[in-house]
Design a protein around this motif. Sequence first.
Motif, PDB file in Angstrom:
ATOM      1  N   ARG A   1      26.445  17.963 -79.274  1.00  0.00           N
ATOM      2  CA  ARG A   1      27.215  18.236 -80.599  1.00  0.00           C
ATOM      3  C   ARG A   1      27.931  17.242 -81.123  1.00  0.00           C
ATOM      4  NH1 ARG A   1      27.726  23.837 -81.712  1.00  0.00           N
ATOM      5  NH2 ARG A   1      27.235  25.066 -80.289  1.00  0.00           N
ATOM      6  N   PHE A   2      28.177  16.772 -82.260  1.00  0.00           N
ATOM      7  CA  PHE A   2      29.006  15.407 -82.729  1.00  0.00           C
ATOM      8  C   PHE A   2      29.309  15.900 -84.142  1.00  0.00           C
ATOM      9  CE2 PHE A   2      24.450  14.894 -83.342  1.00  0.00           C
ATOM     10  CZ  PHE A   2      24.529  14.329 -84.431  1.00  0.00           C
ATOM     11  N   GLY A   3      30.350  15.180 -84.628  1.00  0.00           N
ATOM     12  CA  GLY A   3      30.896  15.268 -85.732  1.00  0.00           C
ATOM     13  C   GLY A   3      29.731  14.388 -86.765  1.00  0.00           C
ATOM     14  N   ILE A   4      29.791  14.775 -87.957  1.00  0.00           N
ATOM     15  CA  ILE A   4      28.864  13.881 -88.748  1.00  0.00           C
ATOM     16  C   ILE A   4      29.690  13.427 -90.254  1.00  0.00           C
ATOM     17  CG2 ILE A   4      26.905  13.898 -90.274  1.00  0.00           C
ATOM     18  CD1 ILE A   4      25.724  16.255 -88.618  1.00  0.00           C
ATOM     19  N   LYS A   5      29.914  12.116 -89.947  1.00  0.00           N
ATOM     20  CA  LYS A   5      30.723  11.614 -91.025  1.00  0.00           C
ATOM     21  C   LYS A   5      29.806  11.120 -92.024  1.00  0.00           C
ATOM     22  CE  LYS A   5      31.383   6.891 -89.438  1.00  0.00           C
ATOM     23  NZ  LYS A   5      32.102   5.704 -88.903  1.00  0.00           N
TER      24      LYS A   5
ATOM     25  N   ARG B   1      25.456  12.512 -92.619  1.00  0.00           N
ATOM     26  CA  ARG B   1      25.822  12.867 -93.723  1.00  0.00           C
ATOM     27  C   ARG B   1      25.898  12.146 -94.862  1.00  0.00           C
ATOM     28  NH1 ARG B   1      27.291  17.668 -95.436  1.00  0.00           N
ATOM     29  NH2 ARG B   1      28.056  18.389 -93.505  1.00  0.00           N
TER      30      ARG B   1
ATOM     31  N   ASP C   1      26.019  14.142-100.176  1.00  0.00           N
ATOM     32  CA  ASP C   1      26.767  14.997 -99.247  1.00  0.00           C
ATOM     33  C   ASP C   1      25.870  15.915 -98.500  1.00  0.00           C
ATOM     34  OD1 ASP C   1      29.131  15.604 -98.288  1.00  0.00           O
ATOM     35  OD2 ASP C   1      29.346  17.707 -99.389  1.00  0.00           O
TER      36      ASP C   1
END
Length: 177
Positions: A126-130, A152, A157
Amino acid sequence: MNFIISGKNIEITPSLRQTVEQKLGKLERYFTPETEIIVTLSVQKERQIIEVTIPVKGNIIRSEQESSDMYVSIDLVEEVIERQLRKYKTKLIAKHQGGHDFRPEFLEEETDSPDPEEIQIVRTKRFGIKPMFPEDACIQMELLGHSFFVFRNAESDEVNVVYKRKNGTYGLIEPEF
C-alpha cells in the motif's frame, strides 16, 4: 478459428501461412469456431518475431516469441499460449466464470495434477499516490529501478501506469471507461 496473419519486413509465403495455421490450429480444440487469432510475423535484423493475440471475453491471451528461425518462433509461441490457456482454465473454473469463448469440453476436462505455476499473491503493498505528470512518473520509475510505476495523472486526475518497453522507450496505460 479465424486467422488474421500479417507481416512486417517479411513476405507471408503460402508455406509460412500454412505452418502458422497448422501449429496454431492445434488451439482449435480450446476455442469456438468464431474466435479470431491475430498473428503478426516480423523480422528485425536477425530476429524472427511472432506475436499472437487472442481476444476472449474481457481478456486477451497474448504471446510474443523470437528466435533466429521463424519456424522455431512459431513452435515457441504455440507452447506458451497452451500453457497460458491451462492457467486461464484453472482461473475460470476456480472463479466459476463463464468461458463463453471456449469449448465446453475444454472447461470440463479433468486436469491431471495441480498446476505448479498457479498464480499466488504473496505480498500486498500500500502506498500513497500523489499527482504527477507522466514524464515525472518515468523519472521516478527509473530512480526506483522498477519496470513500471503507478501514479495519479496530474492532468486527468486518473490512476495511470508508465512502463519501460523492451526497446528502451516508455509506455503509458490510461483507463478507458
